[in-house]
Design a protein around this motif. Structure first.
Motif, PDB file in Angstrom:
ATOM      1  N   ASP A   1       0.820  -1.196   0.000  1.00  0.00           N
ATOM      2  CA  ASP A   1       0.000   0.000   0.000  1.00  0.00           C
ATOM      3  C   ASP A   1       0.862   1.256   0.000  1.00  0.00           C
ATOM      4  O   ASP A   1       0.520   2.250  -0.651  1.00  0.00           O
ATOM      5  CB  ASP A   1      -0.959   0.000   1.199  1.00  0.00           C
ATOM      6  CG  ASP A   1      -2.068  -1.020   1.029  1.00  0.00           C
ATOM      7  OD1 ASP A   1      -2.666  -1.423   2.035  1.00  0.00           O
ATOM      8  OD2 ASP A   1      -2.333  -1.431  -0.128  1.00  0.00           O
ATOM      9  N   ALA A   2       1.971   1.213   0.743  1.00  0.00           N
ATOM     10  CA  ALA A   2       2.867   2.374   0.761  1.00  0.00           C
ATOM     11  C   ALA A   2       3.508   2.560  -0.607  1.00  0.00           C
ATOM     12  O   ALA A   2       3.723   3.700  -1.060  1.00  0.00           O
ATOM     13  CB  ALA A   2       3.937   2.192   1.838  1.00  0.00           C
ATOM     14  N   LEU A   3       3.784   1.461  -1.290  1.00  0.00           N
ATOM     15  CA  LEU A   3       4.335   1.560  -2.644  1.00  0.00           C
ATOM     16  C   LEU A   3       3.317   2.178  -3.589  1.00  0.00           C
ATOM     17  O   LEU A   3       3.651   3.037  -4.413  1.00  0.00           O
ATOM     18  CB  LEU A   3       4.740   0.167  -3.146  1.00  0.00           C
ATOM     19  CG  LEU A   3       5.165   0.061  -4.616  1.00  0.00           C
ATOM     20  CD1 LEU A   3       6.353   0.968  -4.920  1.00  0.00           C
ATOM     21  CD2 LEU A   3       5.507  -1.386  -4.972  1.00  0.00           C
ATOM     22  N   ILE A   4       2.073   1.759  -3.470  1.00  0.00           N
ATOM     23  CA  ILE A   4       1.014   2.343  -4.305  1.00  0.00           C
ATOM     24  C   ILE A   4       0.939   3.847  -4.063  1.00  0.00           C
ATOM     25  O   ILE A   4       0.856   4.641  -4.997  1.00  0.00           O
ATOM     26  CB  ILE A   4      -0.339   1.661  -4.000  1.00  0.00           C
ATOM     27  CG1 ILE A   4      -0.321   0.219  -4.506  1.00  0.00           C
ATOM     28  CG2 ILE A   4      -1.482   2.446  -4.636  1.00  0.00           C
ATOM     29  CD1 ILE A   4      -1.516  -0.611  -4.072  1.00  0.00           C
ATOM     30  N   ALA A   5       0.963   4.246  -2.795  1.00  0.00           N
ATOM     31  CA  ALA A   5       0.883   5.675  -2.477  1.00  0.00           C
ATOM     32  C   ALA A   5       2.091   6.418  -3.045  1.00  0.00           C
ATOM     33  O   ALA A   5       1.955   7.532  -3.575  1.00  0.00           O
ATOM     34  CB  ALA A   5       0.794   5.870  -0.963  1.00  0.00           C
ATOM     35  N   ALA A   6       3.275   5.817  -2.931  1.00  0.00           N
ATOM     36  CA  ALA A   6       4.480   6.464  -3.469  1.00  0.00           C
ATOM     37  C   ALA A   6       4.377   6.622  -4.976  1.00  0.00           C
ATOM     38  O   ALA A   6       4.767   7.652  -5.547  1.00  0.00           O
ATOM     39  CB  ALA A   6       5.714   5.642  -3.097  1.00  0.00           C
ATOM     40  N   TRP A   7       3.836   5.614  -5.613  1.00  0.00           N
ATOM     41  CA  TRP A   7       3.663   5.682  -7.074  1.00  0.00           C
ATOM     42  C   TRP A   7       2.707   6.812  -7.442  1.00  0.00           C
ATOM     43  O   TRP A   7       2.998   7.626  -8.332  1.00  0.00           O
ATOM     44  CB  TRP A   7       3.127   4.337  -7.583  1.00  0.00           C
ATOM     45  CG  TRP A   7       2.549   4.409  -8.965  1.00  0.00           C
ATOM     46  CD1 TRP A   7       3.200   4.812 -10.102  1.00  0.00           C
ATOM     47  CD2 TRP A   7       1.206   4.095  -9.368  1.00  0.00           C
ATOM     48  NE1 TRP A   7       2.329   4.748 -11.184  1.00  0.00           N
ATOM     49  CE2 TRP A   7       1.108   4.309 -10.760  1.00  0.00           C
ATOM     50  CE3 TRP A   7       0.081   3.632  -8.686  1.00  0.00           C
ATOM     51  CZ2 TRP A   7      -0.068   4.094 -11.483  1.00  0.00           C
ATOM     52  CZ3 TRP A   7      -1.083   3.413  -9.400  1.00  0.00           C
ATOM     53  CH2 TRP A   7      -1.156   3.636 -10.788  1.00  0.00           C
ATOM     54  N   LEU A   8       1.574   6.859  -6.757  1.00  0.00           N
ATOM     55  CA  LEU A   8       0.596   7.902  -7.050  1.00  0.00           C
ATOM     56  C   LEU A   8       1.173   9.288  -6.782  1.00  0.00           C
ATOM     57  O   LEU A   8       0.947  10.231  -7.539  1.00  0.00           O
ATOM     58  CB  LEU A   8      -0.682   7.680  -6.221  1.00  0.00           C
ATOM     59  CG  LEU A   8      -1.537   6.480  -6.658  1.00  0.00           C
ATOM     60  CD1 LEU A   8      -2.651   6.217  -5.644  1.00  0.00           C
ATOM     61  CD2 LEU A   8      -2.144   6.708  -8.046  1.00  0.00           C
TER      62      LEU A   8
ATOM     63  N   ASP B   1     -11.357   2.404  -0.692  1.00  0.00           N
ATOM     64  CA  ASP B   1     -11.242   2.769   0.714  1.00  0.00           C
ATOM     65  C   ASP B   1     -10.596   4.142   0.891  1.00  0.00           C
ATOM     66  O   ASP B   1      -9.416   4.330   0.583  1.00  0.00           O
ATOM     67  CB  ASP B   1     -10.401   1.705   1.425  1.00  0.00           C
ATOM     68  CG  ASP B   1     -10.190   2.016   2.884  1.00  0.00           C
ATOM     69  OD1 ASP B   1      -9.308   1.395   3.490  1.00  0.00           O
ATOM     70  OD2 ASP B   1     -10.914   2.870   3.425  1.00  0.00           O
ATOM     71  N   ALA B   2     -11.360   5.068   1.422  1.00  0.00           N
ATOM     72  CA  ALA B   2     -10.832   6.418   1.621  1.00  0.00           C
ATOM     73  C   ALA B   2      -9.683   6.463   2.628  1.00  0.00           C
ATOM     74  O   ALA B   2      -8.969   7.461   2.714  1.00  0.00           O
ATOM     75  CB  ALA B   2     -11.959   7.346   2.067  1.00  0.00           C
ATOM     76  N   GLU B   3      -9.515   5.405   3.398  1.00  0.00           N
ATOM     77  CA  GLU B   3      -8.426   5.378   4.371  1.00  0.00           C
ATOM     78  C   GLU B   3      -7.120   4.859   3.773  1.00  0.00           C
ATOM     79  O   GLU B   3      -6.074   4.906   4.409  1.00  0.00           O
ATOM     80  CB  GLU B   3      -8.790   4.488   5.579  1.00  0.00           C
ATOM     81  CG  GLU B   3     -10.049   4.910   6.300  1.00  0.00           C
ATOM     82  CD  GLU B   3      -9.918   6.316   6.888  1.00  0.00           C
ATOM     83  OE1 GLU B   3     -10.900   7.070   6.849  1.00  0.00           O
ATOM     84  OE2 GLU B   3      -8.806   6.626   7.380  1.00  0.00           O
ATOM     85  N   HIS B   4      -7.188   4.372   2.564  1.00  0.00           N
ATOM     86  CA  HIS B   4      -5.958   3.884   1.935  1.00  0.00           C
ATOM     87  C   HIS B   4      -4.967   5.044   1.786  1.00  0.00           C
ATOM     88  O   HIS B   4      -5.362   6.154   1.426  1.00  0.00           O
ATOM     89  CB  HIS B   4      -6.276   3.285   0.558  1.00  0.00           C
ATOM     90  CG  HIS B   4      -5.115   2.572  -0.060  1.00  0.00           C
ATOM     91  ND1 HIS B   4      -4.059   3.234  -0.632  1.00  0.00           N
ATOM     92  CD2 HIS B   4      -4.846   1.264  -0.189  1.00  0.00           C
ATOM     93  CE1 HIS B   4      -3.170   2.348  -1.080  1.00  0.00           C
ATOM     94  NE2 HIS B   4      -3.639   1.147  -0.831  1.00  0.00           N
ATOM     95  N   PRO B   5      -3.677   4.793   2.039  1.00  0.00           N
ATOM     96  CA  PRO B   5      -2.701   5.884   1.961  1.00  0.00           C
ATOM     97  C   PRO B   5      -2.627   6.567   0.600  1.00  0.00           C
ATOM     98  O   PRO B   5      -2.172   7.709   0.504  1.00  0.00           O
ATOM     99  CB  PRO B   5      -1.366   5.203   2.311  1.00  0.00           C
ATOM    100  CG  PRO B   5      -1.623   3.731   2.221  1.00  0.00           C
ATOM    101  CD  PRO B   5      -3.061   3.542   2.518  1.00  0.00           C
ATOM    102  N   GLY B   6      -3.070   5.904  -0.439  1.00  0.00           N
ATOM    103  CA  GLY B   6      -3.026   6.538  -1.741  1.00  0.00           C
ATOM    104  C   GLY B   6      -4.292   7.256  -2.138  1.00  0.00           C
ATOM    105  O   GLY B   6      -4.303   8.034  -3.099  1.00  0.00           O
TER     106      GLY B   6
END
Lengths: 195, 195
Positions: free
Chosen positions: A56-63, A120-125
DNA sequence: TAGTATATAGACAGACCTGTCTATATGGTA
DNA sequence: TACCATATAGACAGGTCTGTCTATATACTA
């Protein structure tokens, strides 16, 4: 290759993000697992988790990276097209959009797609997808205000709708001229607003 | 309750589809597993696989059912709004859109969302998402032609873009008036096309 | 050269997923 | 009542996923 300063090979973090970027955009964040990214990037699993706490942190970093890159490109492309055509930046928005749609790997907007997938609005991305959309809306509003048109909020919203609509229509309908049609509609709206 | 003709409880197939419909739309087809649908519907796993060959077949059945239902509703809603307001059906499109957007569980268009999630054009449900989008485009074109406006293909495409854009903006920006703004823009485009 | 930071390959554990299957229950009809 | 179609509960197998961990390698610097 143990140090980021090496010029011969990108550091592990960059290779992970590059692989993730391509795979996530082309196939979606849910369909692409960690092992696919590891195989594509040549980075060991432990290194991946050294750089990113979780998938999930990788997804957020990508975004986040996409957000920065796209904003920069969008503003530059608008300026470039406006200068080349001599038209208003408000119309150049759609030239920039067309340029993006015509890329061979176009599959819609990564932020819309990710918002759909993450849910999910709580997802870091998730907040990044919303921030990105808001940044686009703000930029359009800035351009409309700079043009000194009446009811800038309304017109900006309509142009945003045209832009988002053209993105989706291009993706769903394989419509090569969605941006062109949106541009023609924008021209009418802007002309009408000027009277 | 072993036969579909029983009036006291929906048959297993309908209960599966109802549960899948709600879960898939709210949370996405990838995030919802078979066991969730079983728990929500009260149907045994073996019954689910008696009715649907696989999860993918269930997804396709859900999209097919949605496709039929939405088309019917869309045409009825346009007619209803056009009659109530005395406005053109072309503008009533956006009243119908608003009605849909204002539903409490609105999360964009199930077909766009599913196309994003499924990615794979070979998935049994993917073509349905495209067919659905094409049906909307065709219906808009039919209405434009019925209004005897010049350049119907262009105008229809622009109205489609407005409609899709308003859907996405409503979802991504939490914008309650996206349909209203799209309607105002459509009114300008239609008025301009009439001259 | 030794030490350190960062890297590699990949085994492993546990959770979750999809689909198959056993055993049993239920309801309708002849 | 017996039979049959459809249903239930849920165990099971195998695959895939995410994240943890062992063992080892590499590159840079003092």
């Amino acid at each position: 290759m143990a140090r980021a300063s090496s010029a011969s090979r990108p550091c592990a973090r960059d290779r992970i993000l590059a692989a993730a970027s391509e795979l996530f955009y082309n196939e979606g964040v849910h369909s692409v697992g960690i092992d696919r990214i590891i195989a594509e990037s040549g980075v060991a699993k432990m290194s991946l988790y050294n750089h990113f706490k979780s998938k999930d942190a990788l997804i957020a970093a990508w975004l986040d990276e996409q957000h920065r890159g796209w904003r920069q490109w969008f503003q530059e492309a608008i300026a470039r097209h406006a200068e080349a055509s001599g038209e208003s930046p408000l119309l150049a928005i759609f030239d920039a959009l067309r340029e993006w749609i015509e890329k061979p790997n176009f599959r819609g907007c990564a932020f819309i797609n990710s918002a759909v997938e993450l849910v999910d609005a709580e997802h870091p991305g998730y907040q990044i997808t919303l921030d990105h959309q808001q940044a686009i809306a703000d930029h359009i509003l800035t351009l409309v205000k700079a043009a000194n048109l009446p009811n800038p909020e309304d017109l900006a919203k309509q142009l945003l709708i045209l832009m988002q609509g053209a993105t989706v229509v291009a993706m769903m309908h394989g419509c090569p001229n969605a941006a062109g049609q949106a541009k023609a509609a924008a021209a009418v709206l802007i002309e009408t607003a000027s009277q």
